[in-house]
Design a protein around this motif. Structure first.
Motif, PDB file in Angstrom:
ATOM      1  N   ASP A  87       0.824  -1.204   0.000  1.00 27.62           N
ATOM      2  CA  ASP A  87       0.000   0.000   0.000  1.00 27.62           C
ATOM      3  C   ASP A  87       0.860   1.257   0.000  1.00 27.62           C
ATOM      4  O   ASP A  87       0.579   2.215  -0.710  1.00 27.62           O
ATOM      5  N   ASN A  88       1.910   1.255   0.804  1.00 23.21           N
ATOM      6  CA  ASN A  88       2.809   2.406   0.861  1.00 23.21           C
ATOM      7  C   ASN A  88       3.526   2.645  -0.472  1.00 23.21           C
ATOM      8  O   ASN A  88       3.734   3.775  -0.884  1.00 23.21           O
ATOM      9  N   LEU A  89       3.908   1.573  -1.120  1.00 24.92           N
ATOM     10  CA  LEU A  89       4.582   1.711  -2.406  1.00 24.92           C
ATOM     11  C   LEU A  89       3.640   2.234  -3.476  1.00 24.92           C
ATOM     12  O   LEU A  89       4.063   2.961  -4.380  1.00 24.92           O
ATOM     13  N   ARG A  90       2.379   1.888  -3.396  1.00 21.17           N
ATOM     14  CA  ARG A  90       1.394   2.399  -4.363  1.00 21.17           C
ATOM     15  C   ARG A  90       1.150   3.888  -4.194  1.00 21.17           C
ATOM     16  O   ARG A  90       0.858   4.592  -5.145  1.00 21.17           O
ATOM     17  N   LYS A  91       1.247   4.364  -2.959  1.00 20.16           N
ATOM     18  CA  LYS A  91       0.990   5.783  -2.672  1.00 20.16           C
ATOM     19  C   LYS A  91       2.099   6.677  -3.189  1.00 20.16           C
ATOM     20  O   LYS A  91       1.880   7.818  -3.513  1.00 20.16           O
ATOM     21  N   GLU A  92       3.289   6.148  -3.221  1.00 14.10           N
ATOM     22  CA  GLU A  92       4.451   6.970  -3.600  1.00 14.10           C
ATOM     23  C   GLU A  92       4.471   7.276  -5.046  1.00 14.10           C
ATOM     24  O   GLU A  92       4.248   6.916  -6.003  1.00 14.10           O
TER      25      GLU A  92
END
Length: 92
Positions: A87-92
């Motif tokens: 999820d964090n990687l998708r936000k970046e």
């Protein structure tokens, strides 16, 4: 090596959803160092075991519901961390 069919029988995992979940957790999310993590988790609860017992229980060679539950909990924790990372990687 995990024998999922033995585990399904030992722990009475009947529904396909439960089998799929257990298979996913043990195959894709259980870290390599799971034995020491399980031992530490159980030690905090006052339950003492060794790494060979943990591996035998995961492999379906022997049965201990407390140890098996700790294995599944560790895998579930790592799945949560993995999903959070995605999820964090998708936000970046």
């Amino acid at each position: 090596m995990t024998n999922l069919n033995k585990l399904y029988a030992l722990y009475d995992v009947r529904s396909q959803k439960e089998r799929d979940t257990l298979s996913d957790l043990l195959t894709n999310h259980l870290p390599k160092e799971y034995t020491s993590l399980v031992i530490q988790k159980l030690k905090r609860q006052g339950i003492y075991t060794d790494s060979q017992s943990v591996r035998n229980i995961k492999g379906g060679i022997s049965k201990n519901i407390l140890v098996f539950n700790a294995i599944v909990e560790i895998a579930n924790e790592y799945k949560t961390v993995s999903n959070r990372l995605k999820d964090n990687l998708r936000k970046e």
